[in-house]
Write a protein that holds these residues in place. Structure first.
Motif, mmCIF file in Angstrom:
data_model
loop_
_atom_site.group_PDB
_atom_site.id
_atom_site.type_symbol
_atom_site.label_atom_id
_atom_site.label_comp_id
_atom_site.label_asym_id
_atom_site.label_seq_id
_atom_site.Cartn_x
_atom_site.Cartn_y
_atom_site.Cartn_z
ATOM 1 N N ASP A 72 0.855 -1.179 0.000
ATOM 2 C CA ASP A 72 0.000 0.000 0.000
ATOM 3 C C ASP A 72 0.897 1.236 0.000
ATOM 4 N N ILE A 73 0.791 2.016 -1.047
ATOM 5 C CA ILE A 73 1.693 3.148 -1.254
ATOM 6 C C ILE A 73 0.874 4.410 -1.449
ATOM 7 N N CYS A 74 1.372 5.526 -0.935
ATOM 8 C CA CYS A 74 0.743 6.804 -1.257
ATOM 9 C C CYS A 74 1.766 7.696 -1.951
ATOM 10 N N ASP A 75 1.256 8.438 -2.919
ATOM 11 C CA ASP A 75 2.052 9.400 -3.677
ATOM 12 C C ASP A 75 1.608 10.778 -3.206
ATOM 13 N N ILE A 76 2.468 11.452 -2.466
ATOM 14 C CA ILE A 76 2.121 12.735 -1.844
ATOM 15 C C ILE A 76 2.361 13.884 -2.820
ATOM 16 N N GLY A 77 1.320 14.669 -3.081
ATOM 17 C CA GLY A 77 1.442 15.755 -4.044
ATOM 18 C C GLY A 77 1.655 15.217 -5.439
ATOM 19 N N SER A 78 0.756 14.336 -5.868
ATOM 20 C CA SER A 78 0.954 13.576 -7.103
ATOM 21 C C SER A 78 0.987 14.435 -8.350
ATOM 22 N N GLY A 79 0.326 15.581 -8.335
ATOM 23 C CA GLY A 79 0.353 16.456 -9.508
ATOM 24 C C GLY A 79 -0.303 15.803 -10.710
ATOM 25 N N ALA A 80 0.464 15.602 -11.766
ATOM 26 C CA ALA A 80 -0.036 14.942 -12.967
ATOM 27 C C ALA A 80 0.146 13.428 -12.909
ATOM 28 N N GLY A 81 0.446 12.928 -11.695
ATOM 29 C CA GLY A 81 0.529 11.479 -11.513
ATOM 30 C C GLY A 81 1.913 10.914 -11.316
ATOM 31 N N PHE A 82 2.860 11.781 -11.004
ATOM 32 C CA PHE A 82 4.246 11.308 -10.851
ATOM 33 C C PHE A 82 4.693 11.329 -9.400
ATOM 34 N N PRO A 83 5.241 10.228 -8.896
ATOM 35 C CA PRO A 83 5.609 9.007 -9.623
ATOM 36 C C PRO A 83 4.540 7.910 -9.644
ATOM 37 N N GLY A 84 3.372 8.133 -9.016
ATOM 38 C CA GLY A 84 2.442 7.045 -8.752
ATOM 39 C C GLY A 84 1.890 6.332 -9.970
ATOM 40 N N VAL A 85 1.483 7.071 -11.008
ATOM 41 C CA VAL A 85 0.849 6.424 -12.162
ATOM 42 C C VAL A 85 1.830 5.540 -12.936
ATOM 43 N N PRO A 86 3.038 6.001 -13.284
ATOM 44 C CA PRO A 86 3.983 5.091 -13.939
ATOM 45 C C PRO A 86 4.294 3.846 -13.097
ATOM 46 N N MET A 87 4.404 4.002 -11.789
ATOM 47 C CA MET A 87 4.635 2.844 -10.927
ATOM 48 C C MET A 87 3.475 1.861 -11.019
ATOM 49 N N ALA A 88 2.241 2.398 -11.037
ATOM 50 C CA ALA A 88 1.051 1.541 -11.108
ATOM 51 C C ALA A 88 0.936 0.845 -12.454
ATOM 52 N N ILE A 89 1.367 1.508 -13.524
ATOM 53 C CA ILE A 89 1.334 0.896 -14.850
ATOM 54 C C ILE A 89 2.242 -0.326 -14.904
ATOM 55 N N VAL A 90 3.424 -0.198 -14.327
ATOM 56 C CA VAL A 90 4.432 -1.258 -14.433
ATOM 57 C C VAL A 90 4.201 -2.385 -13.430
ATOM 58 N N LEU A 144 8.198 19.300 -3.945
ATOM 59 C CA LEU A 144 9.370 20.018 -3.442
ATOM 60 C C LEU A 144 9.325 20.213 -1.930
ATOM 61 N N PHE A 145 9.092 19.123 -1.218
ATOM 62 C CA PHE A 145 9.126 19.166 0.237
ATOM 63 C C PHE A 145 10.569 19.139 0.720
ATOM 64 N N ASN A 146 10.886 19.981 1.677
ATOM 65 C CA ASN A 146 12.095 19.781 2.463
ATOM 66 C C ASN A 146 11.902 18.517 3.288
ATOM 67 N N ILE A 147 12.961 17.748 3.504
ATOM 68 C CA ILE A 147 12.834 16.469 4.200
ATOM 69 C C ILE A 147 12.217 16.645 5.588
ATOM 70 N N LYS A 148 12.676 17.641 6.324
ATOM 71 C CA LYS A 148 12.139 17.850 7.676
ATOM 72 C C LYS A 148 10.665 18.228 7.628
ATOM 73 N N ASP A 149 10.283 19.045 6.648
ATOM 74 C CA ASP A 149 8.875 19.426 6.499
ATOM 75 C C ASP A 149 8.024 18.212 6.145
ATOM 76 N N LEU A 150 8.556 17.348 5.301
ATOM 77 C CA LEU A 150 7.811 16.151 4.910
ATOM 78 C C LEU A 150 7.534 15.263 6.116
ATOM 79 N N ILE A 151 8.537 15.060 6.930
ATOM 80 C CA ILE A 151 8.359 14.228 8.129
ATOM 81 C C ILE A 151 7.291 14.829 9.040
ATOM 82 N N LYS A 152 7.337 16.145 9.186
ATOM 83 C CA LYS A 152 6.374 16.834 10.049
ATOM 84 C C LYS A 152 4.955 16.759 9.493
ATOM 85 N N LYS A 153 4.803 16.958 8.173
ATOM 86 C CA LYS A 153 3.484 17.006 7.555
ATOM 87 C C LYS A 153 2.873 15.633 7.325
ATOM 88 N N ALA A 154 3.721 14.631 7.078
ATOM 89 C CA ALA A 154 3.195 13.355 6.590
ATOM 90 C C ALA A 154 3.582 12.137 7.427
#
Length: 207
Positions: A72-90, A144-154
């Motif tokens: 079970d994977i989540c793509d945070i801030g997927s936008g136009a589907g990157f990286p989640g959609v290509p990963m799901a295709i393959v 474009l999350f800073n690593i520390k911000d990502l940990i805090k937010k997600a």
């Protein structure tokens, strides 16, 4: 390089068998992305080669650090589907939730889910901070999350043994200085297919 030949060459470099189904899905994805991009401004990249290499192949690099089996994977801030959609295709064994707050981008993602017949993805129109009562094995992001911000937010969306995977440029070292003691990281350097460009996948785990 002609589009299909480029897709086949890059997939093979990534160790992925370029089946007709996979090639057709990427071809459709490219067509729809360019079509919607004229009105929705989904990506700054315009030509086929740039989109295939810097979006599709770049997204597939994440599969290098995803363990085998159903995840079970989540793509945070997927936008136009990157990286989640290509990963799901393959890899159809991955259950991928695309988390995106922009209504226009969410509309595109839902369209692509249907157009590509990707039953292994879900689209969630929320900010990551507002996601509750959902836990994932792995969280990936190109945002474009800073690593520390990502940990805090997600950090709250990971299972107990879950981990983050980020794709960073060569200045990533500035972001890993001063991380909390309970955060362990591994940096994997990969060459982007069909280029000499280096990408740095950062795997963040919690002790």
């Amino acid at each position: 390089m002609e589009r299909e030949r480029l897709l086949i060459k890059g997939l093979k470099e990534l160790g992925i068998e370029p089946s007709d189904e996979i090639i057709n899905r990427f071809d459709n994805y490219l067509f729809e992305l360019k079509k919607w991009n004229r009105a929705y401004n989904l990506t700054a990249l315009k030509n086929d080669e740039d989109i295939i290499i810097k979006h599709f192949f770049d997204s597939l690099l994440y599969l290098r650090v995803i363990p085998e089996g159903q995840r079970d994977i989540c793509d945070i801030g997927s936008g136009a589907g990157f990286p989640g959609v290509p990963m799901a295709i393959v890899n159809t064994r991955l259950n991928i939730t695309l988390i995106e707050p922009s209504r226009k981008k969410v509309a595109f993602l839902r369209h692509m889910k249907k157009a590509l017949m990707l039953n292994n993805i879900e689209v969630l129109d929320k900010r990551i901070e507002d996601v509750r009562n959902m836990l994932f094995d792995i969280a990936v992001t190109r945002a474009l999350f800073n690593i520390k911000d990502l940990i805090k937010k997600a950090g709250h969306i990971l299972k107990e043994d879950g981990f983050f995977v980020l794709n960073k440029g060569p200045r990533f070292e500035d972001e890993i200085i001063g991380l909390p003691d309970n955060v362990k990281f591994e940096v994997i350097t990969i060459t982007l297919p069909c280029t000499s460009l280096q990408r740095y996948l950062i795997v963040l785990k919690f002790a």
